[in-house]
Write an enzyme that holds these catalytic residues in place. Structure first.
Site, PDB file in Angstrom:
ATOM      1  N   LYS A  50       0.362  -1.569  -0.171  1.00  0.00           N
ATOM      2  CA  LYS A  50       0.207  -0.172   0.093  1.00  0.00           C
ATOM      3  C   LYS A  50       1.373   1.328  -0.117  1.00  0.00           C
ATOM      4  O   LYS A  50       2.211   1.048   0.741  1.00  0.00           O
ATOM      5  CB  LYS A  50      -1.146   0.017   1.341  1.00  0.00           C
ATOM      6  N   CYS A 133      -2.594  10.153  -6.028  1.00  0.00           N
ATOM      7  CA  CYS A 133      -3.579   9.510  -4.686  1.00  0.00           C
ATOM      8  C   CYS A 133      -4.543  11.117  -5.167  1.00  0.00           C
ATOM      9  O   CYS A 133      -4.573  11.764  -5.220  1.00  0.00           O
ATOM     10  CB  CYS A 133      -3.152   9.245  -3.993  1.00  0.00           C
TER      11      CYS A 133
HETATM   12  C1  SIN Z   1      -6.178   5.615  -1.729  1.00  0.00           C
HETATM   13  O1  SIN Z   1      -5.901   5.513  -0.780  1.00  0.00           O
HETATM   14  O2  SIN Z   1      -6.864   6.975  -1.393  1.00  0.00           O
HETATM   15  C2  SIN Z   1      -6.356   5.106  -2.611  1.00  0.00           C
HETATM   16  C3  SIN Z   1      -5.154   5.418  -3.035  1.00  0.00           C
HETATM   17  C4  SIN Z   1      -4.155   6.240  -4.978  1.00  0.00           C
HETATM   18  O3  SIN Z   1      -5.205   6.245  -4.981  1.00  0.00           O
HETATM   19  O4  SIN Z   1      -3.171   6.301  -4.685  1.00  0.00           O
END
Ligand code: SIN
Length: 314
Positions: A50, A133
């Protein structure tokens, strides 16, 4: 090694060998140690973390993900354990014998530098810098600002010794893609991940007369089948702009082996799986491999790399 019958599904990105061309997209089932280990045990060709921030984050309020037949919308808000936790976990993931890609995010330039410096020491195989993001209220997508992207990459590059790539947002105009080419070249970028979700979409449930996710009034990043043409367009455009020299990990709408094949035809070297992995779980990798190998065999290609970039124009 992922060899299905006589078909070679292995690939190489920035000099790193991947046992399969399929892997998870950053964000899909890869936040916790348990999820990362489950990826390690699965048939994914790499473990992608992540996107991590300096501080641990619980993310945006729920509901923040919604799947529908042709795709998904999310506004997760970067929930993650914080970079120090991933710096401890990454060396432990080595036991699975597949490449590890650390996805690095942040809110200001110094966040990216701080994280990249420490994560680089934990020796992931590659670092993917997330410039895209769309879901943190008040924080614009850096990849839409060429100057900010260039400043940031110059700083991060100095502290990263493993291959460094970027995850970019979708671009909708060739002028923007062309502008980014110089930025990426000067930034010493060694691979691209294309594309992040199509930001700030809106899904409406007409029965409830309502949005479907809570954050940002229902606006969020779109993924899955509906974004495949946008993903393919970006893969193809950057493949051409770089003359095929820069490896591209295609992301967006990989729901079947045929979808992956389309990414490879456009120039991808590997593909990431987001919405499909969230919806289907780890079994998706086995299915996708099987479908892609059958298709390649039928078409007379011996490997994924044999069809790379071979898209015909009329
Ligand atoms: C998110 O955590 O909102 C998505 C992350 C991303 O799209 O880079």
């Amino acid at each position: 090694m992922s060899r299905r019958g006589s078909i070679d599904l292995t690939t190489t990105v920035a000099g790193v060998r991947f046992p399969s061309c399929f892997m998870n997209a950053a964000g899909a089932r890869c936040v916790t140690r348990e999820e990362l280990e489950a990826l390690g045990r699965s048939r994914t060709g790499a473990i992608v973390t992540k996107s991590m921030t300096v501080e641990p984050r619980s993310g945006n309020p729920e509901p923040r993900y919604y799947g529908f037949p042709t795709g998904s919308i999310n506004s997760m808000g970067l929930p993650n354990l914080g970079y120090l936790a991933y710096a401890r976990i990454i060396p432990e993931l080595r036991k699975f014998g597949k490449p590890i890609i650390a996805s690095v995010a942040g809110f200001v330039e110094e966040d990216f530098v701080k994280i990249a410096r420490v994560i680089n020491e934990s020796r992931p195989d590659l670092i993917e810098v997330n410039l895209s993001c769309p879901n943190v209220p008040g924080e614009p997508q850096i990849g839409y600002d060429a100057q900010a992207s260039e400043r940031l990459l110059a700083k991060v590059r100095k502290v990263v010794s493993v291959p460094m790539g970027v995850k970019l947002p979708p671009y909708f105009d060739p002028a923007h893609q062309e502008k980014m080419v110089g930025v990426l070249e000067r930034g010493g970028v060694e691979f691209l991940s294309l594309i992040n979700s199509v930001g700030n979409g809106l899904v409406v449930d007409p029965d409830r007369e309502s949005v479907v996710i809570k954050p940002k009034g229902g606006f969020g990043g779109l993924g899955g089948s509906i974004i495949k043409p946008v993903a393919l367009a970006n893969v193809r455009a950057f493949w051409k702009l770089f003359g095929g020299r820069l490896p591209i990990i295609g992301t967006g709408g990989v729901c079947s082996g045929s979808d992956a094949f389309e990414h490879f035809l456009c120039g991808a070297t590997a593909v990431q799986v987001g919405t499909t992995l969230v919806e289907e779980g780890m079994g998706a990798f086995e299915r996708l491999e099987h479908e892609l190998a059958s298709l390649l065999e039928k078409k007379g290609y011996a490997s994924v790399l044999a069809c790379r970039g071979k898209l015909k124009e009329l």
